[in-house]
Design an enzyme around this catalytic site. Structure first.
Site, PDB file in Angstrom:
ATOM      1  N   ASP A 158      44.513  46.169  46.368  1.00 15.49           N
ATOM      2  CA  ASP A 158      45.504  45.547  45.501  1.00 15.49           C
ATOM      3  C   ASP A 158      46.165  46.636  44.669  1.00 15.49           C
ATOM      4  OD1 ASP A 158      43.721  46.371  43.572  1.00 15.49           O
ATOM      5  OD2 ASP A 158      43.360  44.395  42.724  1.00 15.49           O
TER       6      ASP A 158
ATOM      7  N   ASP B 224      46.980  47.546  40.534  1.00  7.88           N
ATOM      8  CA  ASP B 224      46.640  47.128  39.176  1.00  7.88           C
ATOM      9  C   ASP B 224      47.538  47.835  38.166  1.00  7.88           C
ATOM     10  OD1 ASP B 224      43.896  45.869  40.039  1.00  7.88           O
ATOM     11  OD2 ASP B 224      43.820  47.916  40.801  1.00  7.88           O
TER      12      ASP B 224
ATOM     13  N   ASP C 206      47.348  42.843  40.256  1.00  7.38           N
ATOM     14  CA  ASP C 206      46.705  42.422  38.998  1.00  7.38           C
ATOM     15  C   ASP C 206      47.441  43.046  37.828  1.00  7.38           C
ATOM     16  OD1 ASP C 206      44.785  41.020  40.354  1.00  7.38           O
ATOM     17  OD2 ASP C 206      43.176  42.489  40.054  1.00  7.38           O
TER      18      ASP C 206
HETATM   19  P1  UTP Z   1      39.713  46.928  41.681  1.00  6.71           P
HETATM   20  O1  UTP Z   1      38.824  45.825  42.142  1.00  6.71           O
HETATM   21  O2  UTP Z   1      41.164  46.704  41.808  1.00  6.71           O
HETATM   22  O3  UTP Z   1      39.249  48.227  42.474  1.00  6.71           O
HETATM   23  O4  UTP Z   1      39.329  47.212  40.167  1.00  6.71           O
HETATM   24  P2  UTP Z   1      40.015  49.580  42.775  1.00  6.71           P
HETATM   25  O5  UTP Z   1      39.154  50.663  42.287  1.00  6.71           O
HETATM   26  O6  UTP Z   1      41.415  49.523  42.247  1.00  6.71           O
HETATM   27  O7  UTP Z   1      40.015  49.674  44.330  1.00  6.71           O
HETATM   28  P3  UTP Z   1      40.836  48.753  45.369  1.00  6.71           P
HETATM   29  O8  UTP Z   1      41.787  47.893  44.610  1.00  6.71           O
HETATM   30  O9  UTP Z   1      39.799  47.974  46.104  1.00  6.71           O
HETATM   31  O10 UTP Z   1      41.530  49.706  46.268  1.00  6.71           O
HETATM   32  C1  UTP Z   1      39.839  48.267  39.414  1.00  6.71           C
HETATM   33  C2  UTP Z   1      39.124  48.366  38.116  1.00  6.71           C
HETATM   34  O11 UTP Z   1      39.450  47.259  37.296  1.00  6.71           O
HETATM   35  C3  UTP Z   1      38.295  46.667  36.786  1.00  6.71           C
HETATM   36  C4  UTP Z   1      37.199  47.000  37.760  1.00  6.71           C
HETATM   37  O12 UTP Z   1      35.959  47.013  37.141  1.00  6.71           O
HETATM   38  C5  UTP Z   1      37.609  48.357  38.262  1.00  6.71           C
HETATM   39  O13 UTP Z   1      37.052  49.357  37.436  1.00  6.71           O
HETATM   40  N1  UTP Z   1      38.487  45.189  36.694  1.00  6.71           N
HETATM   41  C6  UTP Z   1      39.016  44.515  37.722  1.00  6.71           C
HETATM   42  C7  UTP Z   1      38.135  44.544  35.543  1.00  6.71           C
HETATM   43  O14 UTP Z   1      37.663  45.172  34.589  1.00  6.71           O
HETATM   44  N2  UTP Z   1      38.294  43.187  35.455  1.00  6.71           N
HETATM   45  C8  UTP Z   1      38.822  42.462  36.476  1.00  6.71           C
HETATM   46  O15 UTP Z   1      38.968  41.232  36.350  1.00  6.71           O
HETATM   47  C9  UTP Z   1      39.193  43.147  37.647  1.00  6.71           C
HETATM   48 MN    MN Z   2      42.717  47.851  42.607  1.00  9.22          MN
END
Ligand code: UTP
Ligand code: MN
Length: 496
Positions: free
Chosen positions: A323, A325, A420
């Site tokens: 995703d 973020d 997100d």
């Molecule tokens: P992601 O699940 O998006 O992982 O969370 P990522 O590292 O970007 O890898 P992809 O997306 O699988 O490629 C990113 C960060 O956001 C935090 C997670 O703990 C992680 O450190 N996070 C995510 C939150 O704190 N709360 C949430 O609801 C979602």
């Molecule tokens: Mn992510």
């Protein structure tokens, strides 16, 4: 034997019979295995013959003499001592060189048989001596020299966590993270035995793969119907491990049967099913940037001065993600209130959102008290969405998402992308940035470090010192690391 009292009175390193006759040769006798009294005796003997024998080890020592130790043992000991000022490594010598020199009355030539034998230490082995058990104290880049092993180990947590064994799942994740960190491919398990986080079970899996090319446990997991079904169902946006498990037990293994099963699906799960193929395609960096442009434009148009930062895996330098973020904030505290619904309705009116679910900010320091440390859940204004992104449009912001045409190749002209969004007040934005940059294990380990080593509680909102009973403010990630007594690790090295 030199009586204890007199020995203590000797200034360290001084000869008992005047100045050293060989000023360039500075000796140190290792007490380990030799014993204190024999060491004192031999040291005294040397000094009587004009050798400079030091009481304390220092960077001036040129010859380390040991008895009954092998070279590796002495090297490990030496590595734990202060380094020589000029960086010249000391000779590691067997006691035979010393006794022969005493007999000759001068330092004899160092022959092969005098040298302690050391196995050649690779860079990896040297690193292993000092590996921290906390991932937040290790620099883990994206380069993984042990991908075969870490991929295998990463499969096992799913199994363990499904069986409600989160502890064991975490153990595999920690083991995989240590392997990711190593600067060279692992070829045998022997040097791994001294490393933290590598338990018997993980070592067995590694051993199997190194010896036979595969681990039976991992292979049979991969082949199992349950695992295959889990992968398919868990790949649906909105479906967690628990739901997937329930469905599997109800005999649902694939997407088709699910659609006709009469299971009531949530709005998220219905969207997840509809865009299943797209959402299981990795998002590229170019696509992430295109989404970023769209989001930033929307944010600034509804709140001038709003700031957007790319977070998550892409901030760590990953080339693809599951995703994208983004963190949104405004330099004036309070101005960010209500930003999320405005951004979302803006994006919606432009036709960019295929799905969205927004949560309100529910964090109040006064009510929530010390940051809820054990949970990675935060309470910001958040939006979990699915974007409609034009294909091949790196300048996608010019476009709205409303077009419905096909590309010349017959492909849909757009794809679905998971996005997100998080909004943070500027006073918490350093914590939000740190908490959302990941990796998940890195975050988890930082919170564990804070709790266990510092009696502090870290979340994506705040850092709370439980001894001083107060919040510690920070306006940058660097400050948070410093408050936690950790060396700063940049995002690109948080890929644990
Ligand atoms: P992601 O699940 O998006 O992982 O969370 P990522 O590292 O970007 O890898 P992809 O997306 O699988 O490629 C990113 C960060 O956001 C935090 C997670 O703990 C992680 O450190 N996070 C995510 C939150 O704190 N709360 C949430 O609801 C979602
Ligand atoms: Mn992510």
């Amino acid at each position: 034997m030199v009586p204890m009292k007199r020995r203590k009175l000797l200034p360290p390193g001084s000869g008992r019979t005047g100045p050293s006759r060989f000023p360039l040769v500075v000796l140190f006798l290792l007490e380990r295995r030799m014993g204190a009294s024999r060491r004192a005796f031999l040291s005294g003997l040397g000094r009587e013959r004009g050798f400079r024998v030091e009481e304390e080890f220092s960077g001036n020592v040129t010859h380390v003499i040991s008895e009954n130790n092998d070279g590796d043992e002495v090297r490990v000991w030496l590595d734990s001592q202060v380094r020589g000022q000029d960086g010249t490594p000391a000779h590691l010598l067997d006691i035979s060189w010393y006794t022969e020199s005493l007999a000759a009355g001068l330092p004899v030539e160092i022959l092969d048989r005098h040298q302690l034998r050391e196995q050649q230490r690779s860079e990896a082995e040297v690193v292993m001596i000092s590996v921290s058990s906390y991932a937040c104290q290790r620099r883990t880049s994206l380069i993984n020299h042990n991908a075969v092993l870490t991929d295998a180990l990463s499969l096992l947590p799913h199994n363990a966590e499904l069986n409600e064994d989160e502890g064991r799942g975490l153990a595999f994740r920690r083991a995989a993270a240590v392997l990711k960190f190593l600067p060279e491919p692992v070829t045998t398990t022997t040097p791994l035995r001294g490393l933290p986080c590598l338990g018997e079970h993980s070592l067995r899996v590694i051993e199997d793969i190194l010896q036979d090319g595969a681990s039976r446990e991992v292979e049979s997991t991969k082949r199992s119907e349950r695992f295959k079904a889990l992968k398919v169902l868990n790949g649906i946006f909105g479906v967690g491990v628990k739901t997937a498990d329930r469905w599997i037990r109800a005999g649902i293994r694939y997407l088709q049967p699910l659609q006709g099963s009469g299971e009531t699906l949530s709005r998220a799960q219905r969207a997840g099913l509809r865009y299943y193929d797209d959402l299981n395609q990795p998002v590229s960096r170019a696509e992430a940037d295109a989404v970023g442009e769209i989001v930033e434009k929307a944010a600034v148009s509804v709140l001038p001065g709003a700031r957007m930062t790319l977070i998550g895996g892409f901030r760590r330098g990953k080339l693809t993600g599951h995703d994208v973020d983004f963190l949104l904030t405004h330099p004036e505290e309070g101005r960010e209130e209500g930003l999320m619904p405005k951004v979302v309705s803006r994006l919606e009116s432009e036709g960019f959102l295929l799905y969205q679910k927004t949560t309100r900010n529910s964090y109040l320091e006064s009510e929530d008290g010390p940051a809820r440390s054990s949970s990675s859940m935060d309470r910001f204004q958040k939006c979990f969405s699915i974007f409609k992104l034009s294909r091949g449009e790196e300048g996608g912001a010019e476009q709205t998402g409303n077009g419905e045409s096909l590309t010349p190749s017959g492909q849909e002209a757009w794809r679905a992308v998971r996005v997100d969004l998080v909004v943070s007040p500027v006073s918490q934005s350093a914590f939000a940035l740190l908490g959302w940059t990941g990796s998940k294990l890195f975050e988890r380990e930082m919170r564990r470090w804070a709790r266990r080593e510092k009696a502090m509680s870290l979340s994506s909102h705040a850092l709370y010192d439980t001894r001083q009973r107060r919040y510690l403010r920070a306006s940058s990630e660097e400050e948070i690391f410093a408050l936690l007594g950790l060396e700063f690790i940049p995002p690109s090295e948080r890929n644990a």
